[in-house]
Design a protein around this motif. Structure first.
Motif, short mmCIF file in Angstrom:
data_model
loop_
_atom_site.label_atom_id
_atom_site.label_comp_id
_atom_site.label_asym_id
_atom_site.label_seq_id
_atom_site.Cartn_x
_atom_site.Cartn_y
_atom_site.Cartn_z
N GLY A 465 0.92 -1.22 0.00
CA GLY A 465 -0.05 0.31 -0.07
C GLY A 465 0.95 1.10 -0.14
N ARG A 466 2.07 1.30 0.74
CA ARG A 466 2.75 2.25 0.79
C ARG A 466 3.67 2.74 -0.43
NH1 ARG A 466 7.85 1.06 4.52
NH2 ARG A 466 8.49 -0.01 2.56
N LYS A 467 3.71 1.75 -1.29
CA LYS A 467 4.18 1.95 -2.78
C LYS A 467 3.27 2.95 -3.51
CE LYS A 467 7.45 -1.87 -2.82
NZ LYS A 467 7.79 -3.25 -3.65
N ASN A 468 2.00 2.53 -3.01
CA ASN A 468 1.05 3.39 -3.97
C ASN A 468 0.46 4.67 -3.47
OD1 ASN A 468 -0.21 1.39 -6.27
ND2 ASN A 468 -0.17 0.07 -4.55
N PHE A 469 0.38 4.71 -2.16
CA PHE A 469 0.02 6.19 -1.51
C PHE A 469 1.24 6.83 -1.12
CE2 PHE A 469 -1.07 3.19 1.97
CZ PHE A 469 -0.04 3.67 2.87
N LEU A 470 2.52 6.28 -1.20
CA LEU A 470 3.82 6.96 -0.78
C LEU A 470 3.58 7.66 0.59
CD1 LEU A 470 4.27 8.88 -4.24
CD2 LEU A 470 5.08 6.60 -3.66
N PHE A 471 2.75 8.15 0.85
CA PHE A 471 3.18 8.84 2.41
C PHE A 471 1.60 9.03 2.82
CE2 PHE A 471 2.73 12.14 -0.88
CZ PHE A 471 1.77 13.01 -0.47
N ALA A 472 1.53 9.31 4.22
CA ALA A 472 0.50 9.82 5.00
C ALA A 472 0.75 11.39 5.26
CB ALA A 472 0.27 9.19 6.28
N ASN A 473 -0.28 12.09 5.00
CA ASN A 473 -0.32 13.63 5.08
C ASN A 473 0.00 13.89 6.59
OD1 ASN A 473 -0.09 16.44 4.02
ND2 ASN A 473 -2.07 16.49 5.11
N THR A 474 -0.72 13.14 7.47
CA THR A 474 -0.54 13.68 8.97
C THR A 474 -0.37 12.53 9.99
OG1 THR A 474 -3.02 13.51 9.22
CG2 THR A 474 -2.26 15.76 8.48
N ALA A 475 0.08 12.79 11.03
CA ALA A 475 0.15 11.66 11.90
C ALA A 475 -1.27 11.07 12.24
CB ALA A 475 0.52 12.22 13.40
N LYS A 476 -2.34 11.68 12.40
CA LYS A 476 -3.61 11.35 12.56
C LYS A 476 -4.04 10.38 11.42
CE LYS A 476 -8.39 12.95 13.44
NZ LYS A 476 -9.36 14.02 13.32
N GLY A 477 -3.90 10.80 10.00
CA GLY A 477 -3.83 10.08 9.23
C GLY A 477 -3.28 8.82 9.39
N ALA A 478 -1.75 8.74 9.74
CA ALA A 478 -1.33 7.24 9.69
C ALA A 478 -1.83 6.57 10.86
CB ALA A 478 0.07 7.76 9.97
N THR A 479 -2.24 7.10 11.96
CA THR A 479 -2.87 6.52 13.01
C THR A 479 -4.21 5.81 12.61
OG1 THR A 479 -1.97 7.92 14.91
CG2 THR A 479 -3.88 6.54 15.47
N SER A 480 -5.00 6.39 11.94
CA SER A 480 -6.17 5.90 11.23
C SER A 480 -5.71 4.81 10.47
CB SER A 480 -7.07 7.00 10.65
OG SER A 480 -7.37 7.97 11.27
N SER A 481 -4.87 4.82 9.30
CA SER A 481 -4.47 3.60 8.53
C SER A 481 -4.00 2.69 9.49
CB SER A 481 -3.58 4.17 7.74
OG SER A 481 -3.73 5.33 6.74
N ALA A 482 -3.42 2.68 10.53
CA ALA A 482 -2.86 1.90 11.22
C ALA A 482 -4.13 0.91 11.89
CB ALA A 482 -2.15 2.11 12.51
N LYS A 483 -5.00 1.39 12.11
CA LYS A 483 -6.47 0.94 12.83
C LYS A 483 -7.15 0.18 11.85
CE LYS A 483 -6.71 4.20 16.67
NZ LYS A 483 -7.68 5.41 17.04
N LEU A 484 -7.20 0.82 10.68
CA LEU A 484 -7.92 0.03 9.64
C LEU A 484 -7.21 -1.14 9.03
CD1 LEU A 484 -9.47 3.30 7.99
CD2 LEU A 484 -10.85 1.64 9.05
N TYR A 485 -5.86 -1.08 8.78
CA TYR A 485 -4.99 -2.00 8.57
C TYR A 485 -5.23 -3.42 9.38
CZ TYR A 485 -2.49 -0.51 4.37
OH TYR A 485 -1.95 -0.10 3.05
N SER A 486 -5.21 -2.99 10.71
CA SER A 486 -5.24 -3.74 11.62
C SER A 486 -6.54 -4.91 11.59
CB SER A 486 -5.26 -3.26 13.27
OG SER A 486 -4.01 -2.68 13.23
#
Length: 540
Positions: A465-486
């Motif tokens: 997924g990281r290869k496609n979206f390259l980065f998260a814009n904010t720490a809040k977005g990265a935290t949300s991604s962590a929960k959904l991936y989980s």
């Protein structure tokens, strides 16, 4: 007399010549050592270049040619929760509300529209006070829900009617007004159905489709959905699913055996500040055979405080690579990974020809790794279907694996004395010396694995997924991604259809107390309460 003088002169000259010869020999020895050191340095640098080239241009597999080695058979850039979604005004007329959205607005005008009227019928039309029939007095409210049907989007317009009792109104000048219930969605004020939210999340986190590509995807279906709207849905979904994530974490920490790993993530804005430093997505997972749990945890550092904060006083078995940061989980029994040890020796032998292999001391270490993997494969193929597999594996390991590990450790202790510390062999031996004793902990319990490959496999979906979206814009977005991936990866590991499971969660979270442990347990992907139509049918 002359003979004595001549003899003395000859002795003196001989002594001078001997001293010069000795000096030259010392100088030659010094030059030879210098040449040998330069050769070793050259081999070291060639090894580095070879490994770098392999990582860039070579295959990622670490398989070795059996004919060569016959020793053994082996979200969120635009998210803004303060911006409201465009909605349709209630009851009297339809127009798009004005908003401060910048850029493309949501446009649903071209979609098929389905109007569903919610009216009272039968006994519900009888006044519970006087028994007279209720009379329709008008439309109470309207709500539009954007419905996803595979390959299609439609708008359902829900019209909610109100009813009053005219008899009570005449007699008491007061009438009770009643209405049917409006369909509930996980986001009360949103136009998105639970099915559409689940589909958006599955596209991003299961199929690695970034939101800007989803924008084009929905555009082809006739719905112009801004990237900001999709971002807000994703962030809100992660918030709604927090009780599920927290319960999974609580359950994981009660397990006896956890794998852990970490990988990098680029976050543009961390706590409101522009950042160029590496951030990390940590992974923690249980064994994969019984009720597997896979959790991601975003942190802005690789500090040892991260696993300590997540795992706390965890006292079971913790299997990782050789990173010392995990030592902070001091109550855990550390278990290291054979694959990482093997990789060091593999880098030595992978490019050697047959003649060089015969002389290499590194191939001995590599073959110890191969012996261990061969034994583990035989155990798995022979006994894994047996209900007492772990007990059988424990006993056979004590008999056969322990001697191999002891011999491997002895080989490392002997070879490391003569190996150049900076050479590939020296580095491999040093790594093995540090981690082989911890690897021996695999002998303590038959359920433990010989390597940490399960964690490396589990973290790959995020890496893809990281290869496609390259980065998260904010720490809040990265935290949300962590929960959904989980939640998605745990559902996959438990053989549950991810998108249907997400809809099931959204539908049921509306009706339970998020603090009720029993209710949450029934929503877990391993629960016997999960409907059969959510489970992946395993072909026999």
């Amino acid at each position: 007399m002359n003979h004595e003088i001549i003899s003395n002169e000859l002795d003196e000259r001989s002594q001078v010549l001997i001293e010069k010869v000795e000096e030259m020999e010392k100088e030659i020895d010094s030059k030879n050592k210098e040449i040998e050191n330069l050769k070793n340095e050259l081999e070291f640098l060639k090894g580095i270049i070879s490994n770098k080239n392999k990582k860039i241009f070579g295959a990622s597999s670490e398989k070795v040619d059996a004919n060569q080695l016959c020793f053994f058979n082996e979200a969120e850039k635009h998210s803004d929760s303060k911006v409201e979604e465009p909605t349709v005004e209630e009851i009297t007329y339809k127009r798009a509300k004005k908003s401060n959205n910048i850029g493309k607005k949501d446009n649903l005008a071209n979609l098929e529209r389905k109007i569903i009227e919610h009216k009272l019928e039968g006994d519900d039309l009888i006044c519970d006070k006087c028994g007279s029939e209720l009379v329709e007095i008008g439309v109470k409210s309207r709500k539009e829900i954007l419905i996803y049907i595979p390959g299609k989007l439609i708008v359902e317009e829900h019209v909610l009617y109100s009813y009053a009792c005219k008899t009570c109104e005449k007699e008491n000048e007061d009438s009770k007004i009643v209405s049917p219930e409006m369909p509930k969605t996980i986001f009360y004020n949103s136009m998105a159905s639970n099915e559409l939210i689940a589909h958006t999340i599955a596209l991003k986190y299961l199929h690695a489709m970034p939101l800007y590509r989803q924008q084009s995807y929905f555009d082809m279906m006739g719905a112009t959905l801004s990237r900001q709207t999709l971002c807000n849905w994703t962030m809100s979904a992660a918030k709604a699913l927090e009780p599920i994530y927290n319960y999974m974490k609580k359950e994981l920490l009660n397990r006896n055996y956890i794998h852990a790993d970490e990988t990098t993530l680029k976050v543009i804005n961390d706590n409101g500040k522009s950042s160029k430093s590496k951030k990390y997505m940590w992974l923690y997972m249980s064994e994969t055979n019984a009720k597997p749990i896979i959790l991601y945890d975003y942190q802005n550092t690789r500090s040892s405080s991260c696993p300590k904060a997540f795992l706390g006083e965890y006292s079971g078995y913790l299997q990782t690579d050789g990173y010392s940061g995990y030592n902070s989980v001091s109550e855990a029994t550390r278990l290291y990974c054979l694959a990482h040890i093997r990789r060091k020796f593999y880098e030595i032998v992978e490019n050697l020809d047959k003649e060089a292999l015969k002389k290499s001391r590194g191939v001995i270490g590599f073959n110890y790794c191969e012996q261990i993997y061969k034994l583990e494969k035989e155990l798995r193929e022979t006994y894994s279907s047996n209900e007492d597999y772990y007990d059988i594996r424990f006993n056979i390991r004590k008999e056969k694996l322990e001697p191999i590990l002891d011999n491997f450790i002895e080989y490392v202790e002997t070879e490391i004395k003569n190996a150049l510390p900076r050479s590939p062999l020296g580095k491999a031996l040093d790594y093995a010396k540090k981690h082989l004793p911890g690897l021996k902990n695999v002998l303590l319990d038959g359920s433990l694995e010989i390597d940490n490959n399960a964690a490396e496999r589990a973290i790959k979906p995020f890496v893809i997924g990281r290869k496609n979206f390259l980065f998260a814009n904010t720490a809040k977005g990265a935290t949300s991604s962590a929960k959904l991936y989980s939640i998605i990866e745990t559902a996959k590991a438990n053989k549950v259809v991810v998108e249907k499971y997400l809809v099931y969660l959204f539908n049921n979270l509306l009706n339970i107390d998020s603090n009720n442990s029993e209710a949450l347990e029934n929503l877990m992907p391993w629960s016997s309460s999960i409907p059969d139509n959510l489970k992946i049918k395993i072909k026999k």
